[in-house]
Design an enzyme around this catalytic site. Structure first.
Site, PDB file in Angstrom:
ATOM      1  N   HIS A 152     -26.675  -6.545 -34.073  1.00 50.41           N
ATOM      2  CA  HIS A 152     -25.662  -6.046 -32.953  1.00 50.41           C
ATOM      3  C   HIS A 152     -24.347  -5.925 -33.613  1.00 50.41           C
ATOM      4  CE1 HIS A 152     -23.233  -6.696 -29.393  1.00 50.41           C
ATOM      5  NE2 HIS A 152     -24.119  -6.769 -28.719  1.00 50.41           N
ATOM      6  N   ASP A 193     -26.446 -15.273 -35.850  1.00 55.14           N
ATOM      7  CA  ASP A 193     -26.133 -14.953 -34.331  1.00 55.14           C
ATOM      8  C   ASP A 193     -27.184 -15.411 -33.451  1.00 55.14           C
ATOM      9  OD1 ASP A 193     -25.665 -13.458 -32.299  1.00 55.14           O
ATOM     10  OD2 ASP A 193     -25.613 -11.624 -32.898  1.00 55.14           O
ATOM     11  N   GLN A 201     -29.299 -14.157 -28.679  1.00 61.52           N
ATOM     12  CA  GLN A 201     -30.685 -13.899 -28.210  1.00 61.52           C
ATOM     13  C   GLN A 201     -31.635 -14.998 -28.225  1.00 61.52           C
ATOM     14  OE1 GLN A 201     -31.168 -11.613 -25.853  1.00 61.52           O
ATOM     15  NE2 GLN A 201     -29.294 -10.411 -26.157  1.00 61.52           N
ATOM     16  N   LYS A 254     -25.983 -15.639 -21.261  1.00 60.85           N
ATOM     17  CA  LYS A 254     -27.341 -15.159 -21.647  1.00 60.85           C
ATOM     18  C   LYS A 254     -28.283 -16.366 -21.234  1.00 60.85           C
ATOM     19  CE  LYS A 254     -26.041 -11.863 -25.097  1.00 60.85           C
ATOM     20  NZ  LYS A 254     -26.176 -10.606 -24.077  1.00 60.85           N
ATOM     21  N   CYS A 288     -25.569  -1.588 -28.069  1.00 62.85           N
ATOM     22  CA  CYS A 288     -24.610  -2.153 -29.292  1.00 62.85           C
ATOM     23  C   CYS A 288     -25.184  -2.232 -30.691  1.00 62.85           C
ATOM     24  CB  CYS A 288     -23.834  -3.758 -28.858  1.00 62.85           C
ATOM     25  SG  CYS A 288     -22.904  -3.549 -27.313  1.00 62.85           S
TER      26      CYS A 288
END
Length: 408
Positions: A121, A198, A201, A224, A362
């Protein structure tokens, strides 16, 4: 896992959009919020609203207890060893920028290496570009396999003794790839590098244990994972956070201020300048309670079953291309219909009450790697059902008819 009972706790799902019952398939962008989270934030503002750490009055004490209680809840949720290792941020983007701006700029120099992947991302790509430009470090990419996965052999050959940082997304927001971050962290550490993950997700969808993963930093967003927008966290190993300098200065993060010099508070507060995101932290704590009440393992199993069902049904549509691995993937499917722009696909689906994402997500370098300008994406969460997938497939067939293509 009773999906009907779970759906009943999300007020936004019980509405018609463009004359059709809403099917929300955009949780990778932001999830919906259950009543318990909405009520927790409402209750804070109605009864406990005050600034934290400063006041000795009752409301200030309540707010501080709620805020620091949320930090402890995050610590347990991701299995950090101490609340000193949990920094509240606006989200994963802010957390990753904090690592890049404070830690990486201090340790990287001319000719050092920062290793990432083409599937990152922008929030886990641009900060490293900026570090490389500022320090003279070299930005390197682990190559992708044709299905978008990465091989540990390629990690071994890309990470060298000059590598200072390896930063990898746990779950790709485009490909649905679940990266082997534990094994990547082992390679990074063997070469003397630090591992940044990261987790935007991954955190909402599978059980995360930062100590088991072996990462040095881990970033995630609340919005999220059923929490409000504007709240997230950075996990960092205590010894690394202690070495780092804050990048925001002002109230809350200071210890002593003189006319010409100042000192900082201890961890974690030295990185939380200004009035913090108190209501967001309260909402994040409520979201953690909600998700743990269902069980992250059950959520992951449900989403994988939905993704497998959707994959099977969607691949039967002639002219539809799915990106990423067809098996062993997270609960999202990114796709294109031949000769139909993904924005047109999303528009027709929206007319049927189905919300999907369309664009580059993104991930512009990844779009170029896929040789497309944009894609459509359906992403699933704990409140989605096979009936939602059936509605999606029916609407995609309708989209083909609308644009004049034969049905396969």
């Amino acid at each position: 896992m009773n999906t009907a009972d779970i759906r009943s706790q999300f007020p936004i799902l019980h509405q018609d959009v463009n004359g059709h019952p809403l099917v929300y398939l955009d949780s990778a962008a932001t999830s919906q919020k259950p009543v318990s989270v909405i009520e927790a934030v409402k209750r804070y503002y109605e009864f406990d609203n005050a600034n934290v750490h400063r006041g000795v009055h009752t409301l200030g004490s309540r707010a501080t207890d709620a805020y620091e209680g949320a930090r402890e809840k995050v610590r347990r949720f991701i299995n950090a060893s101490s609340t000193e290792e949990i920094i509240f941020t606006r989200g994963a983007t802010t957390a990753l920028n904090l690592v890049a701006s404070s830690y990486a700029r201090a340790v990287c120099g001319e000719g050092d290496e920062i290793v990432i992947t083409p599937m990152e991302h922008h929030a886990n790509l641009i900060p490293w570009q900026q570090v490389a430009k500022a320090t003279g470090a070299v930005l390197k990419y682990i190559p992708l396999q044709p299905d978008g996965t990465i091989r540990l052999a390629d990690v071994e050959s890309t990470v060298t003794e000059r590598t200072k940082i390896v930063s990898v997304v746990y779950v790709s927001n485009v490909l649905g790839v679940v990266n082997p971050v534990k094994e990547i962290a082992e390679i990074a550490h063997r070469k003397g590098a630090k591992m940044v993950v990261d987790g935007a997700q991954s955190t909402p969808h599978l059980k995360v244990d930062v100590q088991a993963l072996g990462c040095d930093f881990y970033a995630f967003s609340g919005h999220k994972m059923c929490a409000p927008t504007g709240i997230g966290a950075l996990y960092g190993k205590k010894e690394l956070l202690q070495e780092m300098e804050p990048i925001e200065f002002g109230g809350e993060m200071i210890d002593h201020v003189g006319l010409y010099d100042s000192t900082w508070k201890d961890l974690p507060w030295k990185f939380e300048g200004g009035t913090p995101i108190i209501a967001g932290a309260v909402g994040l704590a409520a979201a953690i309670d909600f998700l743990e009440g269902i069980g992250l393992e059950a959520i992951e199993k449900h989403e994988k079953q939905l993704a497998a069902y959707a994959m099977e049904r969607m691949l039967q549509i002639e002219g539809l291309t799915v990106y990423g691995p067809q098996h062993d993937r997270a609960g999202l499917i990114t796709f294109n219909l031949d000769e139909v722009h993904p924005h047109d696909v999303a528009t027709v689906l929206d007319a049927d009450g189905i919300a999907v994402r369309a664009g580059h997500h993104c991930c512009q370098p990844l779009m170029r790697w896929l040789n497309v300008t944009a894609t459509a994406r359906a992403s699933f969460y704990l409140y989605n059902t096979e009936a939602d997938v059936d509605r999606l497939v029916a609407s995609l067939i309708k989209t083909k008819e609308y644009f004049g293509y034969a049905i396969g």
